[in-house]
Write an enzyme that holds these catalytic residues in place. Structure first.
Site, mmCIF file in Angstrom:
data_model
loop_
_atom_site.group_PDB
_atom_site.id
_atom_site.type_symbol
_atom_site.label_atom_id
_atom_site.label_comp_id
_atom_site.label_asym_id
_atom_site.label_seq_id
_atom_site.Cartn_x
_atom_site.Cartn_y
_atom_site.Cartn_z
ATOM 1 C CE LYS A 168 42.077 -21.672 -0.526
ATOM 2 N NZ LYS A 168 40.620 -21.745 -0.733
ATOM 3 C CD GLU A 249 34.027 -22.030 -1.284
ATOM 4 O OE1 GLU A 249 34.267 -20.861 -0.930
ATOM 5 O OE2 GLU A 249 34.858 -22.944 -1.268
#
Length: 362
Positions: A168, A249
């Protein structure tokens, strides 16, 4: 004719297996919406979708109050026709997140029912393109972890034979993100893929700036760099960097994926069955991407997506984030860093009724 005679809906809360923090939010819990369909010929199918902490009861309400009454008595076999029928019942709320999540739970149950009727696995029904696919890991790369832990997580993934690890990004300073990524690259070497995920944290200008720091590190892809509505920004970013831009997503319709593909704004697509509205539209997205020579690496839901990603020619990876272990008696089979789709009729998830009841909230 085999008619739908009963539709049961449950809401189950699942705690995350690990603390999960990205640039925009924390993963508080997985609200899992399960739909059980029973037909007049004695068959049943189970489908599901999810949220990461909010909206689960709204999804349940949409199914129970609107979709279920419209589906009861219908022939369960024409899955495409039933998906269109659900659209016809929800024109005022299509396209939207809650509607897509509701569609997905029902549509997945219909595919499960279809496989149980024919004796085929989801992998076979959807195409059966690959016998297995490489796995990459996300669990060791969360943003709150210190760099030492992120490095250790990537090394564990590599030692387990996985093909890559997702890290991340979104620290206040680009230099801090770059430092973390450089430490991972040094630890795992050049043969291991390193993906980065910003969870929609940046502006286009900032994403372009940060992508330049990723290029020397041979990053596999830059995931969700911008808000999903910013098509022009993704187009600018994709044209400015050699790092593939990964999106999907947070796209909730086949048409929106089409916009990205036509605009050249994406290098890898990541459709999520729950968020795009089910297996039926997921396959449309995957084949549309194939027409543009774009690879597919689906988001989350590894227990379901292993069958779909392996079913299509352009599937390349399965994302490893365990989340259903507490409520299932089956698990993803991973050997030599690759996941094998289950070879059983239906979607291949063996739910544990007792633990589902333990976690049920509605």
């Amino acid at each position: 004719m085999t008619r739908i005679e009963r539709i049961d809906v449950r809401l189950v809360d699942l705690a995350p297996a690990a603390v999960r923090v990205d640039a925009m939010q924390s993963f508080v819990k997985q609200e899992t919406v399960l739909v059980d369909l029973q037909t007049s010929d004695g068959l049943s199918g189970t489908g599901y979708s999810y949220t990461i902490g909010t909206g689960g009861r709204a999804v349940v309400s949409l199914i129970t109050e609107h979709l279920a009454p419209a589906l009861l008595g219908q022939d369960a076999r024409p899955v495409e026709a039933l998906w269109r029928h659900m659209i016809d019942q929800t024109r005022a709320t299509t396209t939207g997140v809650i509607t897509s999540l509701a569609f997905a739970a029902v549509d997945t149950a219909l595919w499960d029912l279809r496989g149980r009727r024919t004796g085929e696995s989801l992998w076979q029904m959807a195409g059966g393109a690959h016998p297995r696919l490489p796995v990459y890991d996300t669990e060791g790369g969360w943003l709150h972890l210190p760099v030492e832990d992120v490095v250790d997580g990537a090394k564990r993934s590599a030692a387990a034979g996985m093909g890559g690890a997702k890290i991340k990004v979104g620290k206040p300073s680009p230099a801090e993100d770059a430092e973390r990524l450089a430490a991972v690259r040094e630890a795992v070497g050049p043969g291991f893929e390193v993906m980065v995920d910003a969870n929609q944290a940046f502006t286009a200008a900032e994403a372009i700036r940060r992508a330049r720091t990723y290029e020397p590190l041979d990053i596999a892809w830059f995931e969700e760099p911008l808000p999903a509505d910013d098509l022009r920004g993704h187009q600018r970013l994709a044209a400015s960097t050699c790092v593939p831009v990964a999106v999907g997503e947070s796209l909730y319709s086949v048409q929106r994926f089409g916009d990205y593909l036509a605009a050249g704004a994406v290098g890898i697509i990541q459709p999520d069955v729950a968020r795009v509205g089910g297996i039926t539209p997921w396959l449309k997205v995957a084949h549309a991407a194939e027409a543009f020579n774009i690879a597919v690496s689906p988001h989350f839901l590894m227990e379901l997506h292993v069958s779909l990603a392996a079913a299509v020619p352009n599937g390349i990876y399965v994302e490893h984030i365990p989340q259903l272990r507490a409520v299932t008696r089956s698990s993803l089979v991973i050997e030599d860093g690759c996941a094998t789709p289950p070879d059983v009729p239906g979607i291949g998830i063996d739910w544990d009724p007792d633990t589902l009841d333990d976690h049920r909230v509605a």
